[in-house]
Design an enzyme around this catalytic site. Sequence first.
Site, PDB file in Angstrom:
ATOM      1  N   PRO A  41       0.818  -1.218   0.000  1.00 20.19           N
ATOM      2  CA  PRO A  41       0.000   0.000   0.000  1.00 20.19           C
ATOM      3  C   PRO A  41       0.855   1.273   0.000  1.00 20.19           C
ATOM      4  O   PRO A  41       0.375   2.353  -0.287  1.00 20.19           O
ATOM      5  CB  PRO A  41      -0.822  -0.107   1.277  1.00 20.19           C
ATOM      6  CG  PRO A  41      -0.207  -1.172   2.089  1.00 20.19           C
ATOM      7  CD  PRO A  41       0.574  -2.039   1.185  1.00 20.19           C
ATOM      8  N   GLU A  52       0.906  -7.955   9.142  1.00 21.02           N
ATOM      9  CA  GLU A  52       0.940  -6.487   9.197  1.00 21.02           C
ATOM     10  C   GLU A  52       1.995  -5.941   8.246  1.00 21.02           C
ATOM     11  O   GLU A  52       2.218  -4.741   8.191  1.00 21.02           O
ATOM     12  CB  GLU A  52       1.255  -6.037  10.630  1.00 21.02           C
ATOM     13  CG  GLU A  52       0.118  -6.265  11.620  1.00 21.02           C
ATOM     14  CD  GLU A  52      -1.183  -5.634  11.145  1.00 21.02           C
ATOM     15  OE1 GLU A  52      -2.184  -6.369  11.047  1.00 21.02           O
ATOM     16  OE2 GLU A  52      -1.185  -4.432  10.838  1.00 21.02           O
ATOM     17  N   ARG A  98      -0.576  -9.039 -20.741  1.00 17.86           N
ATOM     18  CA  ARG A  98      -1.319  -8.583 -21.927  1.00 17.86           C
ATOM     19  C   ARG A  98      -0.428  -7.741 -22.839  1.00 17.86           C
ATOM     20  O   ARG A  98      -0.651  -7.642 -24.031  1.00 17.86           O
ATOM     21  CB  ARG A  98      -2.527  -7.738 -21.521  1.00 17.86           C
ATOM     22  CG  ARG A  98      -3.629  -8.499 -20.859  1.00 17.86           C
ATOM     23  CD  ARG A  98      -4.783  -7.548 -20.531  1.00 17.86           C
ATOM     24  NE  ARG A  98      -5.600  -7.242 -21.708  1.00 17.86           N
ATOM     25  CZ  ARG A  98      -5.524  -6.127 -22.414  1.00 17.86           C
ATOM     26  NH1 ARG A  98      -4.641  -5.206 -22.115  1.00 17.86           N
ATOM     27  NH2 ARG A  98      -6.311  -5.915 -23.453  1.00 17.86           N
ATOM     28  N   ASP A 156      -6.698  -0.341 -27.010  1.00 14.96           N
ATOM     29  CA  ASP A 156      -6.051   0.166 -25.793  1.00 14.96           C
ATOM     30  C   ASP A 156      -5.159   1.338 -26.179  1.00 14.96           C
ATOM     31  O   ASP A 156      -5.245   2.408 -25.603  1.00 14.96           O
ATOM     32  CB  ASP A 156      -5.153  -0.908 -25.148  1.00 14.96           C
ATOM     33  CG  ASP A 156      -5.971  -1.967 -24.436  1.00 14.96           C
ATOM     34  OD1 ASP A 156      -5.361  -2.829 -23.777  1.00 14.96           O
ATOM     35  OD2 ASP A 156      -7.205  -1.911 -24.560  1.00 14.96           O
TER      36      ASP A 156
HETATM   37  C1  LIG Z   1      -4.494   1.851   2.359  1.00 14.00           C
HETATM   38  C2  LIG Z   1      -3.790   0.966   3.345  1.00 14.00           C
HETATM   39  C3  LIG Z   1      -3.097   1.537   4.404  1.00 14.00           C
HETATM   40  C4  LIG Z   1      -2.460   0.712   5.332  1.00 14.00           C
HETATM   41  C5  LIG Z   1      -2.502  -0.687   5.209  1.00 14.00           C
HETATM   42  C6  LIG Z   1      -3.197  -1.251   4.128  1.00 14.00           C
HETATM   43  C7  LIG Z   1      -3.277  -2.712   3.951  1.00 14.00           C
HETATM   44  O1  LIG Z   1      -4.094  -3.161   3.211  1.00 14.00           O
HETATM   45  N1  LIG Z   1      -2.400  -3.483   4.622  1.00 14.00           N
HETATM   46  C8  LIG Z   1      -2.424  -4.924   4.502  1.00 14.00           C
HETATM   47  C9  LIG Z   1      -1.590  -5.407   3.318  1.00 14.00           C
HETATM   48  N2  LIG Z   1      -2.058  -4.712   2.146  1.00 14.00           N
HETATM   49  C10 LIG Z   1      -1.536  -4.847   0.897  1.00 14.00           C
HETATM   50  O2  LIG Z   1      -0.614  -5.608   0.639  1.00 14.00           O
HETATM   51  C11 LIG Z   1      -2.108  -3.947  -0.163  1.00 14.00           C
HETATM   52  C12 LIG Z   1      -3.235  -3.170   0.105  1.00 14.00           C
HETATM   53  C13 LIG Z   1      -3.760  -2.348  -0.884  1.00 14.00           C
HETATM   54  C14 LIG Z   1      -3.214  -2.246  -2.156  1.00 14.00           C
HETATM   55  C15 LIG Z   1      -2.078  -3.015  -2.419  1.00 14.00           C
HETATM   56  N3  LIG Z   1      -1.341  -3.120  -3.562  1.00 14.00           N
HETATM   57  O3  LIG Z   1      -0.346  -3.992  -3.321  1.00 14.00           O
HETATM   58  C16 LIG Z   1      -0.422  -4.466  -2.070  1.00 14.00           C
HETATM   59  C17 LIG Z   1      -1.520  -3.868  -1.456  1.00 14.00           C
HETATM   60  C18 LIG Z   1      -0.100  -5.170   3.594  1.00 14.00           C
HETATM   61  C19 LIG Z   1       0.392  -6.381   4.331  1.00 14.00           C
HETATM   62  C20 LIG Z   1      -0.648  -7.453   4.171  1.00 14.00           C
HETATM   63  C21 LIG Z   1      -1.678  -6.910   3.218  1.00 14.00           C
HETATM   64  C22 LIG Z   1      -3.855  -0.418   3.212  1.00 14.00           C
END
Ligand SMILES: Cc1cccc(C(=O)NCC2(NC(=O)c3cccc4nocc34)CCCC2)c1
Length: 247
Positions: A90, A117, A155, A170
């Site tokens: 994220p 986490e 793709r 596209d």
């Molecule tokens: C907005 C926000 C703020 C803080 C935490 C999180 C959150 O979702 N934390 C949990 C995890 N999220 C993701 O990996 C993840 C989530 C979203 C888009 C993504 N694009 O790639 C990986 C992504 C990270 C560790 C385990 C899953 C989301």
Amino acid sequence: MVTFHILSIFPEMFVGVFQESILKRAQEKGLIKINLVNIRNYATDKHRTTDDYPYGGGPGMIMKVEPIFRAFYDITAKAKTKPHRIFMSPQGKTFNQKKAIELAEKKEIIILCGRYEGIDERIREELIDEEISIGDYVLTGGELPAMVVVDAVSRMIPGVLGDESSKEDDSFYCGLLGYPQYTRPREFQGKKVPDVLLTGNHALIERWRRKEALRRTLLRRPDLLVEADLTEEDYKLLEEIYNEEGI
Ligand SMILES: Cc1cccc(C(=O)NCC2(NC(=O)c3cccc4nocc34)CCCC2)c1
């Protein structure tokens, strides 16, 4: 040819997704290779531990360094070229079509999927070339984001999309939203297909489609319009749209 090495504690999540049409055919054609790696296989303790409590306290668990470092070293040692290493997170730069096209040029890509986490910071410091996010919402893991990246990048690899591809569209509409689409029947519940689409006049049809793509983009995603490379003709169409929409 792009080889994706996907590191996850739930690799079985990917099996169904990559056994479906386009991605399956692309693998059979040897255009992409997908190597699913279970991080747990690189944990050496008898419980095959991949996570542990955070120093400093706090909720949840953190993904441990050793199994992930071992997995990266093993994959890198076996790879023909130095893999481009992505952490789905994220905290990453938001994924878009431009990034998908850029990644399709790589030979080998490692995609690390977070769980719990998150990961020990030393992984981010030492092993990751770039962090990519698919958007601002909370998920349980990085696996779905990894599937999105593999789909979008695959793709863009020549030969993956058969001739039925909409890839030209596209590129033609790159940066714009799609135009309205219709198929049979010509009339349904009193709602008719726009006459222009029945004329067989391709110039007229193309103009109508471009205009409707511009209209939809202006009304729903004006931010995309700023980025799109518009032609003189587009600006004329936008004039008409502004008048029609009373903007
Ligand atoms: C907005 C926000 C703020 C803080 C935490 C999180 C959150 O979702 N934390 C949990 C995890 N999220 C993701 O990996 C993840 C989530 C979203 C888009 C993504 N694009 O790639 C990986 C992504 C990270 C560790 C385990 C899953 C989301």
